[in-house]
Scaffold this motif. Structure first.
Motif, PDB file in Angstrom:
ATOM      1  N   ARG A 265     -40.909  48.335  55.431  1.00 13.91           N
ATOM      2  CA  ARG A 265     -41.066  47.260  56.413  1.00 13.91           C
ATOM      3  C   ARG A 265     -39.529  46.999  57.291  1.00 13.91           C
ATOM      4  NH1 ARG A 265     -44.145  41.778  56.634  1.00 13.91           N
ATOM      5  NH2 ARG A 265     -44.320  43.153  54.334  1.00 13.91           N
ATOM      6  N   PRO A 266     -39.288  48.066  58.621  1.00 18.52           N
ATOM      7  CA  PRO A 266     -37.796  46.639  58.991  1.00 18.52           C
ATOM      8  C   PRO A 266     -38.252  45.950  59.339  1.00 18.52           C
ATOM      9  CG  PRO A 266     -39.616  48.583  60.753  1.00 18.52           C
ATOM     10  CD  PRO A 266     -40.257  48.016  59.682  1.00 18.52           C
ATOM     11  N   ARG A 267     -36.777  45.165  59.514  1.00 16.75           N
ATOM     12  CA  ARG A 267     -36.486  43.541  59.493  1.00 16.75           C
ATOM     13  C   ARG A 267     -36.631  43.545  61.019  1.00 16.75           C
ATOM     14  NH1 ARG A 267     -30.539  41.940  55.832  1.00 16.75           N
ATOM     15  NH2 ARG A 267     -32.128  42.714  54.053  1.00 16.75           N
ATOM     16  N   ARG A 268     -37.283  41.834  61.484  1.00 18.18           N
ATOM     17  CA  ARG A 268     -37.194  41.729  62.881  1.00 18.18           C
ATOM     18  C   ARG A 268     -35.876  41.447  62.805  1.00 18.18           C
ATOM     19  NH1 ARG A 268     -43.508  39.353  63.151  1.00 18.18           N
ATOM     20  NH2 ARG A 268     -44.960  40.242  62.708  1.00 18.18           N
ATOM     21  N   ARG A 269     -35.059  41.751  63.479  1.00 21.99           N
ATOM     22  CA  ARG A 269     -34.604  40.664  63.742  1.00 21.99           C
ATOM     23  C   ARG A 269     -34.436  40.216  65.299  1.00 21.99           C
ATOM     24  NH1 ARG A 269     -29.037  44.404  64.324  1.00 21.99           N
ATOM     25  NH2 ARG A 269     -29.624  45.402  61.926  1.00 21.99           N
ATOM     26  N   THR A 270     -34.524  38.361  65.485  1.00 25.62           N
ATOM     27  CA  THR A 270     -34.599  37.624  66.319  1.00 25.62           C
ATOM     28  C   THR A 270     -33.286  37.266  66.596  1.00 25.62           C
ATOM     29  OG1 THR A 270     -34.217  35.922  64.033  1.00 25.62           O
ATOM     30  CG2 THR A 270     -36.053  36.246  65.125  1.00 25.62           C
ATOM     31  N   ARG A 271     -33.249  37.138  68.105  1.00 24.48           N
ATOM     32  CA  ARG A 271     -32.106  37.144  68.584  1.00 24.48           C
ATOM     33  C   ARG A 271     -32.221  35.791  69.570  1.00 24.48           C
ATOM     34  NH1 ARG A 271     -29.795  41.001  73.718  1.00 24.48           N
ATOM     35  NH2 ARG A 271     -27.710  39.982  73.904  1.00 24.48           N
ATOM     36  N   ARG A 272     -31.731  34.708  69.277  1.00 24.90           N
ATOM     37  CA  ARG A 272     -31.441  32.968  69.691  1.00 24.90           C
ATOM     38  C   ARG A 272     -31.247  33.434  71.408  1.00 24.90           C
ATOM     39  NH1 ARG A 272     -29.952  28.807  65.972  1.00 24.90           N
ATOM     40  NH2 ARG A 272     -30.614  27.955  67.711  1.00 24.90           N
ATOM     41  N   VAL A 273     -31.567  32.616  71.961  1.00 27.24           N
ATOM     42  CA  VAL A 273     -31.379  32.294  73.149  1.00 27.24           C
ATOM     43  C   VAL A 273     -29.885  31.382  73.567  1.00 27.24           C
ATOM     44  CG1 VAL A 273     -31.691  31.821  76.222  1.00 27.24           C
ATOM     45  CG2 VAL A 273     -33.059  33.053  73.801  1.00 27.24           C
ATOM     46  N   PRO A 274     -28.866  31.590  73.751  1.00 26.29           N
ATOM     47  CA  PRO A 274     -27.705  30.750  74.075  1.00 26.29           C
ATOM     48  C   PRO A 274     -28.121  29.260  75.009  1.00 26.29           C
ATOM     49  CG  PRO A 274     -26.941  32.834  74.915  1.00 26.29           C
ATOM     50  CD  PRO A 274     -28.718  32.646  74.681  1.00 26.29           C
ATOM     51  N   LYS A 275     -27.943  28.588  74.224  1.00 27.59           N
ATOM     52  CA  LYS A 275     -27.585  26.884  74.787  1.00 27.59           C
ATOM     53  C   LYS A 275     -27.343  26.716  76.139  1.00 27.59           C
ATOM     54  CE  LYS A 275     -28.520  23.310  71.793  1.00 27.59           C
ATOM     55  NZ  LYS A 275     -28.151  22.340  70.859  1.00 27.59           N
ATOM     56  N   ALA A 276     -27.039  27.616  76.827  1.00 29.33           N
ATOM     57  CA  ALA A 276     -25.976  27.029  78.159  1.00 29.33           C
ATOM     58  C   ALA A 276     -27.163  28.076  79.368  1.00 29.33           C
ATOM     59  CB  ALA A 276     -24.591  28.315  78.114  1.00 29.33           C
ATOM     60  N   LEU A 277     -27.469  29.032  78.300  1.00 30.89           N
ATOM     61  CA  LEU A 277     -28.724  30.274  79.500  1.00 30.89           C
ATOM     62  C   LEU A 277     -29.865  29.195  79.518  1.00 30.89           C
ATOM     63  CD1 LEU A 277     -29.019  32.145  81.027  1.00 30.89           C
ATOM     64  CD2 LEU A 277     -30.310  33.752  78.628  1.00 30.89           C
ATOM     65  N   LEU A 278     -29.921  28.584  78.542  1.00 34.41           N
ATOM     66  CA  LEU A 278     -31.464  27.936  78.801  1.00 34.41           C
ATOM     67  C   LEU A 278     -31.775  26.433  79.688  1.00 34.41           C
ATOM     68  CD1 LEU A 278     -33.271  27.589  75.316  1.00 34.41           C
ATOM     69  CD2 LEU A 278     -34.186  28.548  77.479  1.00 34.41           C
ATOM     70  N   ILE A 279     -30.275  26.075  79.629  1.00 34.04           N
ATOM     71  CA  ILE A 279     -30.015  25.507  80.888  1.00 34.04           C
ATOM     72  C   ILE A 279     -29.973  24.964  81.775  1.00 34.04           C
ATOM     73  CG2 ILE A 279     -27.871  22.879  81.375  1.00 34.04           C
ATOM     74  CD1 ILE A 279     -27.596  22.832  77.542  1.00 34.04           C
ATOM     75  N   THR A 280     -28.735  26.125  81.687  1.00 35.89           N
ATOM     76  CA  THR A 280     -28.654  27.163  83.515  1.00 35.89           C
ATOM     77  C   THR A 280     -29.985  28.025  83.893  1.00 35.89           C
ATOM     78  OG1 THR A 280     -26.458  27.572  83.240  1.00 35.89           O
ATOM     79  CG2 THR A 280     -28.164  28.682  84.468  1.00 35.89           C
ATOM     80  N   ALA A 281     -30.954  28.075  83.543  1.00 32.48           N
ATOM     81  CA  ALA A 281     -32.484  28.276  83.810  1.00 32.48           C
ATOM     82  C   ALA A 281     -33.506  27.117  84.071  1.00 32.48           C
ATOM     83  CB  ALA A 281     -33.192  29.197  83.175  1.00 32.48           C
ATOM     84  N   GLY A 282     -32.962  26.250  83.167  1.00 28.04           N
ATOM     85  CA  GLY A 282     -33.968  24.805  83.613  1.00 28.04           C
ATOM     86  C   GLY A 282     -33.713  23.795  84.710  1.00 28.04           C
TER      87      GLY A 282
END
Length: 160
Positions: free
Chosen positions: A17-34
């Protein structure tokens, strides 16, 4: 000392089974979108009071009594609903507009639906309207000073 046994080997399906790669969204991007979402919601909420205050300012300048029922923002437009207009001090003249769309870039006004109500004797209404026009700075014969702020007004479905 206690001997530990080696961990069990993963099953064959787990190995394939291929490993799932989780990619975290940078905090700066979340703050800017908010922040952007907060600004958009704030602007949407503020459109109504801003439009009503602008209408009240223009109404006072033109000696009109105007009430606006609903305000809806659009893409470079504002749509006003249930607009009532009466000249100050002139009984017997009233305009009710169902939908008024104002183009914010060109300043054009599109009116769709409404009624114009005129009640009273023609001579009395004429005298009252002449007094009102003198108060608002227009000449009594209907000609006014040339204005730099000419706006196109389109009206459909009006009843008299």
């Amino acid at each position: 000392m206690i001997a530990r046994s080696p961990p069990p080997e993963p099953s064959l399906t787990a190995q394939l089974r291929p490993r799932r790669r989780t990619r975290r969204v940078p905090k700066a991007l979340l703050i800017t979108a908010g922040a952007i979402a907060l600004l958009v919601v704030g602007a949407y909420i503020a459109v109504g009071p801003i439009a009503r205050s602008r209408v009240a300012k223009e109404a006072a300048r033109r000696h009109l009594e105007i009430t606006v029922g609903t305000v809806r923002p659009g893409f470079f437009t504002v749509t006003l609903g249930d607009v009532h207009i009466k000249p100050e001090g002139v009984a017997g003249v009233e305009v009710q507009l169902e939908k008024t769309k104002v183009d914010l870039t060109a300043g054009d006004v599109d009116i769709d639906g409404g009624t114009i109500t005129i009640a009273g004797e023609p001579e009395e209404l004429s005298d009252r309207l002449k007094e009102w026009r003198a108060k608002s700075g227009e000449k009594a014969d209907g000609a006014s000073e040339p204005s730099k702020n000419k706006r196109a007004i389109h009206a459909d479905n009006l009843a008299l």
